[in-house]
Design an enzyme around this catalytic site. Structure first.
Site: not given
Ligand code: 6PG
Length: 479
Positions: A185, A128
């Protein structure tokens, strides 16, 4: 020179992860399905460290020291299966294949089991922090075997974000545990974003504040207990004007929030596990509602109450802060409850406090708040819910009056607050001495002979509702 680790899939996340590894002194083999990306990476960033560009998968694998460590950074789903199979066939027993994408944890379990049969370690690692995190320090949630963790640990610890000198990565647990935790998360991320958005909506439409004033409110909140990346970027977004039109940027963005699936998976999985995550679910549904142009167009002229701005915007902002904090506690408590349920179901033995600790930095939900969660689990690792741990119980007690007031104001003014209201309903449901579930269970027995338990004696019972007089019959033998 043999590379210490390889990264295949050089879109922005993969590229930045490779650069992060190289910047930390590792020799990094890089590979991409189309060679142009590999060449571009070395041309643009070759000066940052030691890269070993590979034109083919075989060349890439041959350039790695053993046991080989290969990080796959491709789209979740079919592309991951294809790449995993391609590399698995080139690797040897003892080698480690890491999937750093947002895979579904059940896919990760399937892949891990299949590769284990072939003597390979498969690590589903949640990563993340977006592009910037990948480059400067993400939060990393690896699952998989203890051996794979021992091999990856020094590399992951050196590239992860750090909080108080502690790296934001830890071994989450076997097989799909890492991707499960990353999924939750993201579910929490959805809830947090929704709650912030509801706060904005209330302050703007009931509080009468404009975007610039709102930016100030969020900036102030970001210096207190709500200090977090998501509140910080909210302030920044609200202070920004669209360069083309000069209008507040938030007003030129179409009000339809999209989703790629991890929030939905969090809720689908919670349903299967029987984990009540209504706050997270409302956040997912709020995005679906926003994107449902047909429903919204059909219903836009339905009547609502008149809107009257609140008398004391500053006082109202303070109440909204309390409602946001209380609802946030609920959303996180629900997410951790789901992790505990998943851990029990799959035998992962996930350390909840350690999970909170690695979310303190690097990830999208990073916040001071997560250190409070870490501390809550440190003092009471077996607590059934975060809501009753002393720090949060006290905060909820202090906030509940304002929280109710804010939800009531929203309802009265016709401003949708599914996140706040769901969180409050969860809080009141858990508190309740008696729930109307007793009536639901009686209804089930009435129409379907689904039986019930009694408050005053052991056993399972059914009432013969159609008979006159009605008679209660015991079912089976009491335990
Ligand atoms: C992270 C984000 C990343 C991504 C998400 C967005 O932890 O860095 O969560 O994984 O930005 O997948 O999710 P959506 O496109 O479903 O909003």
């Amino acid at each position: 020179q043999q590379a210490n680790i390889g990264v295949t899939g050089l879109a922005v996340m993969g590229r930045n992860l490779a650069r992060n590894l190289a910047r930390h002194g590792y020799t990094v083999a890089v590979h991409n399905r189309t060679g142009a990306r590999t060449r571009a990476l070395v041309e643009e960033f070759g000066g940052e460290g030691a890269f070993v560009p590979a034109g083919s998968a075989a060349e890439f694998v041959a350039s790695l020291e053993r046991p080989r460590r290969v990080v796959v950074m491709v789209k979740a789903g079919a592309p991951t299966d294809a790449v995993v199979e391609e590399f698995a066939s080139l690797l040897e027993p003892g080698d480690i294949l890491v999937d750093g994408g947002n895979a579904h944890f059940l896919d990760t379990r399937r892949r891990e089991a299949a590769l284990r049969e072939r003597g390979l370690h498969f690590v589903g690692a949640g990563i993340s922090g977006g592009e910037e995190g990948a480059l400067h320090g993400p939060s990393i949630m690896p699952g998989g075997s203890a051996e794979s963790w021992a091999s990856l640990r020094p590399l992951l610890e050196s590239i992860a974000a750090r909080v108080d000198g502690v790296p934001c990565t830890t071994h989450i647990g076997p097989d799909g545990a890492g991707h499960f935790v990353k999924m939750v998360h993201n579910g929490i991320e959805y809830a947090d974003m929704q709650l912030i958005a509801e706060s904005y909506d209330l302050l703007r439409n009931a509080g009468g504040l404009g975007p610039a004033e709102l930016a100030e409110v969020f900036r102030t909140w970001n210096t207190g207990r709500l200090d977090s990346y998501l509140v910080e970027i909210t302030a920044d977004i609200l202070a920004y004007s669209d360069p083309g039109t000069g209008r507040p940027f938030v007003d030129v963005v179409l009000d339809q929030a999209e989703q790629k699936g991890t929030g939905r998976w969090t809720v689908q999985t919670a349903l299967d596990l029987g984990a009540p995550v209504n706050g997270i679910a409302e956040a997912v549904f709020a995005r679906s509602t926003s994107g449902h142009a047909v429903l919204r167009k059909a219903a836009r002229d339905l009547p609502g109450p008149p809107r009257t701005p609140v008398a004391d915007p500053a006082g109202f902002a303070d109440k909204v802060e309390q409602a946001l904090y209380a609802s946030k506690i609920v959303a996180y408590a629900q997410g951790f409850d789901e992790i505990a349920a998943g851990s029990a179901e799959y035998g992962w033995d996930i350390d909840l406090g350690a999970t909170a600790a690695i979310w303190r930095g690097g990830c999208i939900i990073r916040a001071e708040f997560l250190d409070r969660i870490r501390a809550a689990y440190a003092s009471d690792p077996k607590t059934p819910t975060l809501l009753t741990t002393p720090d949060f119980a006290e905060a909820l007690a202090g906030a509940q009056e304002a929280w109710r007031d804010v939800v009531a104001t929203a309802v009265r003014q016709g401003i949708p607050v599914p996140g706040f209201a769901a969180a409050l309903a969860y809080y009141d449901s858990l508190r309740a001495r008696r729930l109307p579930a007793a009536l639901v269970q009686a209804q089930r027995d009435y129409f379907g002979a689904h039986t019930y338990h009694r408050t005053d004696k052991e056993g399972t019972f059914h009432t013969l509702w159609a008979e006159s007089p009605r008679k209660e019959v015991p079912i089976g033998t009491p335990p």
